[in-house]
Write a protein that holds these residues in place. Structure first.
Motif, mmCIF file in Angstrom:
data_model
loop_
_atom_site.group_PDB
_atom_site.id
_atom_site.type_symbol
_atom_site.label_atom_id
_atom_site.label_comp_id
_atom_site.label_asym_id
_atom_site.label_seq_id
_atom_site.Cartn_x
_atom_site.Cartn_y
_atom_site.Cartn_z
ATOM 1 N N HIS A 77 0.829 -1.195 0.000
ATOM 2 C CA HIS A 77 0.000 0.000 0.000
ATOM 3 C C HIS A 77 0.872 1.257 0.000
ATOM 4 C CE1 HIS A 77 -3.566 2.403 1.304
ATOM 5 N NE2 HIS A 77 -2.606 3.158 1.811
ATOM 6 N N GLU A 78 1.861 1.284 0.891
ATOM 7 C CA GLU A 78 2.702 2.481 1.018
ATOM 8 C C GLU A 78 3.737 2.581 -0.097
ATOM 9 O OE1 GLU A 78 1.980 4.763 2.933
ATOM 10 O OE2 GLU A 78 0.763 3.801 4.469
ATOM 11 N N HIS B 218 0.326 3.898 -3.426
ATOM 12 C CA HIS B 218 0.108 5.340 -3.589
ATOM 13 C C HIS B 218 0.794 5.871 -4.845
ATOM 14 C CE1 HIS B 218 -2.338 6.527 -0.260
ATOM 15 N NE2 HIS B 218 -1.612 5.797 0.579
ATOM 16 N N CYS C 76 -6.887 4.656 5.059
ATOM 17 C CA CYS C 76 -5.832 5.323 4.300
ATOM 18 C C CYS C 76 -6.115 6.811 4.268
ATOM 19 C CB CYS C 76 -5.810 4.764 2.888
ATOM 20 S SG CYS C 76 -4.778 5.735 1.782
ATOM 21 N N GLY C 77 -5.097 7.610 4.543
ATOM 22 C CA GLY C 77 -5.247 9.061 4.480
ATOM 23 C C GLY C 77 -4.526 9.627 3.277
HETATM 24 ZN ZN LIG Z 1 -2.544 5.150 2.228
#
Ligand SMILES: [Zn+2]
Lengths: 443, 479
Positions: free
Chosen positions: B259-260, B264, B451-452
């Motif tokens: 994810h990271e 992104h 997730c931000g």
């Molecule tokens: Zn995220």
């Protein structure tokens, strides 16, 4: 004044909420309402990207039936919705447990005087003007150097809010506040190295914002200086936290002396009151009544009066950060910190940034931190970092893809110096902070 | 059709808004230079309960509703929203927003009701799936059973929350689509103490389901057991090593690495703007050939799943990396149009009050050939990271970081002792090229991820099999 009329209208709604709670059998209640309006524009590569018109509102109520408590909130302010929201809160209070520590603050602690803290300065800026300002800012960044090759844009934001708080002890007050900001983020490229950084300015009064051109230039400078960063080998060395991230160290400290973490015994500073937490020269205090500042407020989120007060003198912890509930759990009195600290300040030292670099001599200047590797229970601290390697007080080269680690308890004790280059943009006001020694992990 | 009717009943009927009104407002938005527009209605009911110190300490209920109106002209977006779903408010918003394009004649729009082809979760209100007393009983049972597990337990904090959200989105082509989304979550955290040393452990889960999810298979009790196990491991943990070393990542939640480090950087907006370390790299090798990574919004009941995204596009199983080669990006409508591709159903927004962006759903790596024990056995000296607290990425430089909440040393092919405070840091475009073994044990996380991005938070899922990475920087204190 139209604003005051609107404050009064919202105060009436909050009073209705409190009355309705009483009607439905609550023995005590607390209600809050906020309304915000704003405009945000963003530009990218010299053209408009977004224009956003903000308009939001919400209310929340907490009711007490003796020592049992229930809460509810809604974005719908209609009379019907108010009734439903109160009954939702009351229905929840039928299922929560008796909690001997629950309840409203002591009446004697509530704010009774409301000096004007000069927090309301509406900015009469239209979308076209805001766009022009953002473009001026982004242009300054893009034209700064040929290596600035791309942009994430610049944005202008302006917000005005009304916040009303009331409780069944007779507290009812509304306040107006504004917040305006201008920010810019650009990319630079040299060979395979691509970097991005940003700068922003924020204030309650638009006249106090940094000039758009300055914001753009700083964004460009900050981005360029990161190009061709390298990792470091694993080592121990002194670390200088630059002012814009030094506030994070103090925020972790505040977390550790906050009532919620103390009564849950999840703090590395349990029972640290009256003990040496920082070196002797450190003085940390709260200035909630600072005129025009971002964190200023006469009362906390429960209506308890805030006070200018010391948290640390001579490096010794003098007071915790407590709400009504956490104070009662600890057998203490609220410190007016429901919702957090306000304009927390660490006394600046005599050295400016260059002076601190000289004092650092050889070590790491950190300008960016990443990730959540801070454990308030144990004090264990390990975060991703970027910055610069410094030798003999001179910046040598940019550094990235490293971590810095230590234990907060020791890090706070081993602060060597606090700079006078204070960053006033946030709720925590600190200059750059030099820590004697930390572990660096890299290649 | 059923969902659309339910959504209209929930949002439009109480506000007295007819199809003709939506046609009107859309016509207002669509001046000659407007390429796309949407009107997004949302109504969300949520609640949460907290048990702490052996009592039901807090409960809260919340209703949020509102409408967001957007018009897009080229790369320009005009946006306005309001918490009031009322016709005059909508008309004012439309007038504000259409200023983004050149002024012109209103367009004529006829509404078409989109048929929901598939639904990946039930429509029933999860808040009503258990009576209030049953929710309390569930919390009490988990509390009691968890406290019995070990005498070193000092505190147990349990939270239970649920959301029932209805959305309706009308697009410039006249389609009106709807979704009804349940979401539940339970979390148990414990503090243990031994000889004055305090440590914590935490475990939770959930998904697009109802509260019975925590009763079924005794999941709630299982979270308690797992939280205690982690806390007790932490009591034994010593300082983590620092430096570059071989790292084995556990299956499931450690997929936050994908994810990271990768996810992104593969979102369409960053790549359209050329600000991602992955920009312009479709077709290139970005991972070892053992790696195939997808973003899949179509898995039934998962926290990150959506039947349609917030722009009304059905979600997909999108291949991001196939056998190490970058295949494509995750797109919303705006970025897809500007890049000349199709939306992948990744247009998401936190609420009506925020603009949609390309966002992940459930991002995971497919299973490989290696037995997980075999992977551990192959490591002479390294770190086994079984669980993570969270992470962050700089999409431009590609640098990412994440913090292990449970990790062990591997010595001579064996897991030896637990270590604490290990942070992993690396470079997104490099890290997967160093993957040398991929396990057979693909697992998705238990349903806790949020997730931000640009201040907007959305629920997501992650997953992966056990992975071996040859060389990543571990930031511990022990140098
Ligand atoms: Zn995220």
């Amino acid at each position: 004044m139209q604003n005051q009329q609107e404050v009064n209208r919202l105060k009436d709604i909050v009073q209705n909420l409190l009355d309705e709670a009483k009607q439905q059998g609550a023995t005590a209640a607390e209600a809050g309402l906020s309304q915000e309006n704003g405009l945000s524009v963003s530009v990218r590569l010299g053209d408009v990207e977004t224009i956003e018109h903000h308009c939001s509102q919400g209310l929340g109520i907490t009711v007490y039936f003796g020592q049992r408590k229930g809460s509810a909130s809604t974005t719908d302010l209609s009379a019907e919705s108010i009734k439903e929201t109160v009954s939702a809160a009351c229905s929840i209070a039928r299922y929560t447990s008796e909690d001997e520590y629950a309840g409203l603050p002591e009446k004697a602690l509530l704010a009774t005087e409301f000096p004007d803290l000069d927090t309301n300065h509406p900015w009469a800026i239209g979308a076209d003007e805001a766009i022009a300002l953002a473009i001026e800012c982004e242009d300054a960044a893009r034209n700064y150097d040929a290596e600035i090759t791309n942009s994430e844009g610049a944005s202008v934001n302006t917000h005005q809010g009304i916040h009303v708080l009331g409780n069944s002890l007779g507290f009812l007050h509304g306040s107006l506040s504004t917040r305006h900001s201008l920010s810019c983020s650009v990319l630079a490229q040299r060979g395979d190295s691509m970097q991005r950084d940003y700068w922003y300015t924020v204030s309650r009064n638009a006249n106090n914002l940094e000039a758009a051109v300055e914001v753009g230039k700083k964004a460009a400078q900050r981005t360029l200086r990161r190009l061709e960063g390298r990792s470091l080998t694993t080592r121990q060395c002194p670390v200088l936290y630059s002012a814009e991230i030094a506030s994070g160290l103090l925020s972790s400290f505040v977390g550790a002396i906050s009532g919620g973490n103390l009564y849950r015994k999840s703090s590395f500073l349990l029972d640290a009151i009256d003990t040496q937490v920082f070196p002797e020269f450190v003085h940390i205090y709260e200035q909630p009544h600072l005129v025009g500042a971002l964190g200023s407020s006469v009362y906390d989120s429960e209506g308890v009066a805030t006070h200018t007060r010391d948290l640390v003198t001579d490096g010794i912890l003098r007071s915790y950060v407590l709400s009504t509930y956490s104070a009662r759990k600890l057998g203490l009195q609220s410190t007016g910190n429901a919702g957090g600290v306000r304009n927390l300040t660490i006394d600046p030292g005599v050295l400016d940034f260059d002076g601190l670099l000289k004092q650092l001599d050889t070590g790491l200047l950190v300008t960016e931190l990443m990730g959540q590797g801070v454990n308030i229970l144990t004090g264990d601290y390990s975060r991703g970092a970027a910055g610069f390697w410094v030798e003999k007080g001179q910046i040598q080269y940019p550094v990235e893809e490293i971590t810095i680690a230590g234990n907060l308890k020791e890090m706070l004790r081993n602060i060597v110096s606090v700079g006078n280059d204070v960053d006033y943009r946030g709720n925590v006001r600190a200059g750059s902070i030099l820590v004697e020694r930390m572990s660096i992990a890299g290649q | 059709m059923k969902i659309l009717n339910l959504a209209k009943q929930a949002i439009l009927v109480p506000a007295g808004i007819q199809d003709a009104d939506i046609e009107n407002i859309m016509g207002r938005l669509l001046t000659a230079s407007v390429d796309a527009a949407d009107i997004y209605f949302q109504s969300s009911h949520s609640e949460s309960w907290v048990m702490e110190g052996g009592i039901i300490k807090e409960g809260s209920h919340s209703i949020e509703q509102g409408v967001g109106v957007r018009a897009v002209s080229g790369e320009k977006t005009g946006f306005a929203y309001s918490d009031r779903i009322e016709l005059p408010v909508l008309l004012e918003a439309a007038n504000n927003v259409r200023a983004i394009g050149r002024q012109g004649q209103d367009a004529q729009i006829g509404l078409i009701h989109a048929a929901n082809t598939v639904q990946y979760y039930p429509v029933a209100n999860p808040l009503k799936s258990l009576g209030e007393q049953q929710k309390i009983d569930l919390l009490r049972q988990v509390d009691t059973e968890t406290r019995k597990l070990d005498h070193r337990i000092e505190e147990v904090i349990i939270s239970l929350s649920g959301v029932h959200e209805t959305i309706l989105v009308a697009n410039q082509d006249g389609t009106l689509a709807a979704d009804i989304r349940p979401l539940v979550r339970m979390n148990v955290s414990v503090i243990v103490v031994e000889n004055g040393r305090r440590e914590q452990g935490s475990m939770g889960g959930g998904g697009r389901s109802d509260y019975n999810y925590f009763v079924d298979l005794n999941r709630g009790l299982e979270y308690g057991r797992e939280a205690v196990r982690q806390a007790l491991v932490n009591l034994e943990a010593q300082e983590a090593p620092a430096g570059n070393m071989t790292v084995v990542l556990g299956s499931g939640w450690p997929g936050i690495l994908l994810h990271e480090a990768i996810g992104h950087g593969l979102e369409g907006d960053f790549n359209r703007k050329g600000t991602s370390a992955f920009s312009g790299r479709v077709g290139e090798r970005v991972a070892s050939d053992l790696c195939t990574v997808v973003d899949d919004g179509t898995i039934a009941g998962r926290r990150g799943s959506l039947s349609i995204d917030d722009e009304g596009t059905p979600t997909e199983n999108t291949v991001l990396i196939e056998n190490g080669i970058l295949k494509g990006y995750m797109q919303d409508k705006l970025n897809a149009r500007l890049m000349g591709v199709k939306s992948t159903g990744n247009g998401r927004r936190e609420s009506y009050a925020s603009l949609p962006m390309p966002r992940m759903t459930n991002t995971y790596m497919l299973a490989g050939q290696h037995n997980p024990e075999e992977i551990i056995k192959s490591v002479k000296k390294g770190l086994y990271a079984k669980n993570f607290a969270g992470g962050q990425v700089d999409i431009t430089s590609g640098k990412f970081v994440f913090s292990a909440s449970e990790a062990y040393l591997i010595e001579d092919g064996k897991i030896t002792r637990p270590v604490k405070g290990a942070t992993l840091i690396g470079n997104g475009p490099d890290v997967l090229t160093k993957v040398s073994m991929v396990g057979t044990d693909l697992e998705l996380d238990s349903g806790v991820g949020s997730c931000g991005k640009e201040g907007q938070s959305v629920p997501v899922g992650v997953g992966q099999p056990t992975l071996k990475i040859d060389g990543i920087t571990v930031g511990g204190t022990s140098v």
